[in-house]
Design a protein around this motif. Sequence first.
Motif, PDB file in Angstrom:
ATOM      1  N   GLU A  84      43.102  31.182   1.714  1.00 41.53           N
ATOM      2  CA  GLU A  84      42.801  31.268   0.284  1.00 41.53           C
ATOM      3  C   GLU A  84      41.303  31.100   0.047  1.00 41.53           C
ATOM      4  O   GLU A  84      40.857  30.230  -0.701  1.00 41.53           O
ATOM      5  CB  GLU A  84      43.612  30.227  -0.492  1.00 41.53           C
ATOM      6  N   GLU A  85      40.541  31.945   0.736  1.00 40.32           N
ATOM      7  CA  GLU A  85      39.090  31.842   0.691  1.00 40.32           C
ATOM      8  C   GLU A  85      38.458  33.190   0.378  1.00 40.32           C
ATOM      9  O   GLU A  85      39.074  34.229   0.623  1.00 40.32           O
ATOM     10  CB  GLU A  85      38.571  31.341   2.038  1.00 40.32           C
ATOM     11  N   PRO A  86      37.236  33.184  -0.140  1.00 39.54           N
ATOM     12  CA  PRO A  86      36.525  34.442  -0.337  1.00 39.54           C
ATOM     13  C   PRO A  86      36.180  35.079   1.013  1.00 39.54           C
ATOM     14  O   PRO A  86      35.686  34.402   1.912  1.00 39.54           O
ATOM     15  CB  PRO A  86      35.249  34.037  -1.080  1.00 39.54           C
ATOM     16  N   VAL A 111      41.012  45.175  -2.885  1.00 39.71           N
ATOM     17  CA  VAL A 111      39.578  45.232  -2.587  1.00 39.71           C
ATOM     18  C   VAL A 111      38.770  45.324  -3.873  1.00 39.71           C
ATOM     19  O   VAL A 111      39.266  45.799  -4.894  1.00 39.71           O
ATOM     20  CB  VAL A 111      39.228  46.429  -1.676  1.00 39.71           C
ATOM     21  N   VAL A 112      37.525  44.871  -3.778  1.00 36.86           N
ATOM     22  CA  VAL A 112      36.561  45.079  -4.845  1.00 36.86           C
ATOM     23  C   VAL A 112      35.289  45.629  -4.217  1.00 36.86           C
ATOM     24  O   VAL A 112      34.885  45.198  -3.136  1.00 36.86           O
ATOM     25  CB  VAL A 112      36.273  43.798  -5.666  1.00 36.86           C
ATOM     26  N   HIS A 118      23.531  43.648  -7.887  1.00 37.53           N
ATOM     27  CA  HIS A 118      24.478  42.649  -8.417  1.00 37.53           C
ATOM     28  C   HIS A 118      24.521  42.671  -9.941  1.00 37.53           C
ATOM     29  O   HIS A 118      25.495  42.250 -10.539  1.00 37.53           O
ATOM     30  CB  HIS A 118      24.119  41.249  -7.910  1.00 37.53           C
ATOM     31  N   LYS A 119      23.479  43.197 -10.563  1.00 38.73           N
ATOM     32  CA  LYS A 119      23.444  43.286 -12.028  1.00 38.73           C
ATOM     33  C   LYS A 119      24.448  44.313 -12.551  1.00 38.73           C
ATOM     34  O   LYS A 119      24.813  44.277 -13.719  1.00 38.73           O
ATOM     35  CB  LYS A 119      22.040  43.645 -12.496  1.00 38.73           C
ATOM     36  N   ARG A 120      24.874  45.215 -11.685  1.00 38.30           N
ATOM     37  CA  ARG A 120      25.807  46.272 -12.093  1.00 38.30           C
ATOM     38  C   ARG A 120      27.234  46.032 -11.616  1.00 38.30           C
ATOM     39  O   ARG A 120      28.105  46.867 -11.845  1.00 38.30           O
ATOM     40  CB  ARG A 120      25.305  47.617 -11.585  1.00 38.30           C
ATOM     41  N   TRP A 121      27.477  44.922 -10.961  1.00 35.71           N
ATOM     42  CA  TRP A 121      28.827  44.633 -10.495  1.00 35.71           C
ATOM     43  C   TRP A 121      29.736  44.402 -11.687  1.00 35.71           C
ATOM     44  O   TRP A 121      29.340  43.809 -12.692  1.00 35.71           O
ATOM     45  CB  TRP A 121      28.856  43.387  -9.625  1.00 35.71           C
ATOM     46  N   ASP A 122      30.965  44.830 -11.558  1.00 36.37           N
ATOM     47  CA  ASP A 122      31.967  44.557 -12.582  1.00 36.37           C
ATOM     48  C   ASP A 122      32.261  43.047 -12.527  1.00 36.37           C
ATOM     49  O   ASP A 122      32.662  42.535 -11.478  1.00 36.37           O
ATOM     50  CB  ASP A 122      33.232  45.364 -12.285  1.00 36.37           C
ATOM     51  N   PRO A 123      32.049  42.330 -13.642  1.00 33.50           N
ATOM     52  CA  PRO A 123      32.280  40.883 -13.620  1.00 33.50           C
ATOM     53  C   PRO A 123      33.700  40.510 -13.181  1.00 33.50           C
ATOM     54  O   PRO A 123      33.888  39.511 -12.484  1.00 33.50           O
ATOM     55  CB  PRO A 123      32.022  40.454 -15.065  1.00 33.50           C
ATOM     56  N   ALA A 124      34.687  41.295 -13.561  1.00 37.20           N
ATOM     57  CA  ALA A 124      36.070  41.002 -13.159  1.00 37.20           C
ATOM     58  C   ALA A 124      36.225  41.127 -11.637  1.00 37.20           C
ATOM     59  O   ALA A 124      36.936  40.329 -11.016  1.00 37.20           O
ATOM     60  CB  ALA A 124      37.040  41.935 -13.867  1.00 37.20           C
ATOM     61  N   ASP A 125      35.561  42.116 -11.036  1.00 26.78           N
ATOM     62  CA  ASP A 125      35.616  42.268  -9.583  1.00 26.78           C
ATOM     63  C   ASP A 125      34.954  41.084  -8.888  1.00 26.78           C
ATOM     64  O   ASP A 125      35.474  40.561  -7.898  1.00 26.78           O
ATOM     65  CB  ASP A 125      34.927  43.569  -9.155  1.00 26.78           C
ATOM     66  N   GLU A 126      33.812  40.668  -9.403  1.00 27.66           N
ATOM     67  CA  GLU A 126      33.118  39.533  -8.798  1.00 27.66           C
ATOM     68  C   GLU A 126      33.979  38.266  -8.881  1.00 27.66           C
ATOM     69  O   GLU A 126      34.079  37.504  -7.924  1.00 27.66           O
ATOM     70  CB  GLU A 126      31.770  39.312  -9.485  1.00 27.66           C
ATOM     71  N   ILE A 127      34.628  38.060 -10.004  1.00 19.11           N
ATOM     72  CA  ILE A 127      35.502  36.891 -10.169  1.00 19.11           C
ATOM     73  C   ILE A 127      36.687  36.973  -9.208  1.00 19.11           C
ATOM     74  O   ILE A 127      37.053  35.981  -8.579  1.00 19.11           O
ATOM     75  CB  ILE A 127      35.967  36.756 -11.635  1.00 19.11           C
ATOM     76  N   PHE A 129      36.787  38.375  -6.325  1.00 19.44           N
ATOM     77  CA  PHE A 129      36.284  38.027  -4.996  1.00 19.44           C
ATOM     78  C   PHE A 129      36.067  36.525  -4.872  1.00 19.44           C
ATOM     79  O   PHE A 129      36.539  35.891  -3.934  1.00 19.44           O
ATOM     80  CB  PHE A 129      34.980  38.781  -4.707  1.00 19.44           C
ATOM     81  N   ARG A 130      35.358  35.939  -5.805  1.00 24.61           N
ATOM     82  CA  ARG A 130      35.013  34.516  -5.730  1.00 24.61           C
ATOM     83  C   ARG A 130      36.258  33.616  -5.763  1.00 24.61           C
ATOM     84  O   ARG A 130      36.268  32.544  -5.174  1.00 24.61           O
ATOM     85  CB  ARG A 130      34.038  34.139  -6.826  1.00 24.61           C
ATOM     86  N   ARG A 131      37.305  34.056  -6.428  1.00 22.56           N
ATOM     87  CA  ARG A 131      38.568  33.301  -6.457  1.00 22.56           C
ATOM     88  C   ARG A 131      39.416  33.538  -5.216  1.00 22.56           C
ATOM     89  O   ARG A 131      40.479  32.960  -5.057  1.00 22.56           O
ATOM     90  CB  ARG A 131      39.387  33.703  -7.685  1.00 22.56           C
TER      91      ARG A 131
END
Length: 166
Positions: A84-86, A111-112, A118-127, A129-131
């Motif tokens: 359960e890790e990034p 996948v994301v 990084h300024k153009r990453w979809d915030p939902a995709d980044e979240i 990944f981080r979760r």
Amino acid sequence: MAFKKQAARALVPASPEALYRVLSHGPDAPRELWSRQADVLRAYDALKGKSGQFPADVAIELPTGAGKTLVGCLIAEWRRRKYEEPVAYVAPTRQLAQQAAAKGRLYGIPVVDLTGSHKRWDPADEISFRRGEAVAFVTYSSVFNANPYITAHTLVLDDAHAAEGF
């Protein structure tokens, strides 16, 4: 205030090899692993030893066309589920990272695509990944620089020799 329900924990098969059987592959995905892919995944699983811990660094070498992307995607997805890790799949170029992400989707892996600025990453995709809800597909420059935007517990390096300059 609305609360977001946590997604149900994904099934964690005993090994990366067993994971492929439970993924919902696309119609163009291989139905089964090739024997050399299964052999590599078994060898990877055998590395954990008595302690149940894997070594910090593992290198996998297969000839061109032998299915390294599938092997790397399965290890990345299995570790994401198991611990359960990034997890990030890292490629030398945007094009290669995006191609690997497309393969990951075909294999049924969440996948994301976090290539590009990084300024153009979809915030939902980044979240996601981080979760630890999806494997991020990124370039070496996103990970290996003075101010990295990707921090993951596991990095799967595609064409690791290409990271030499980083």
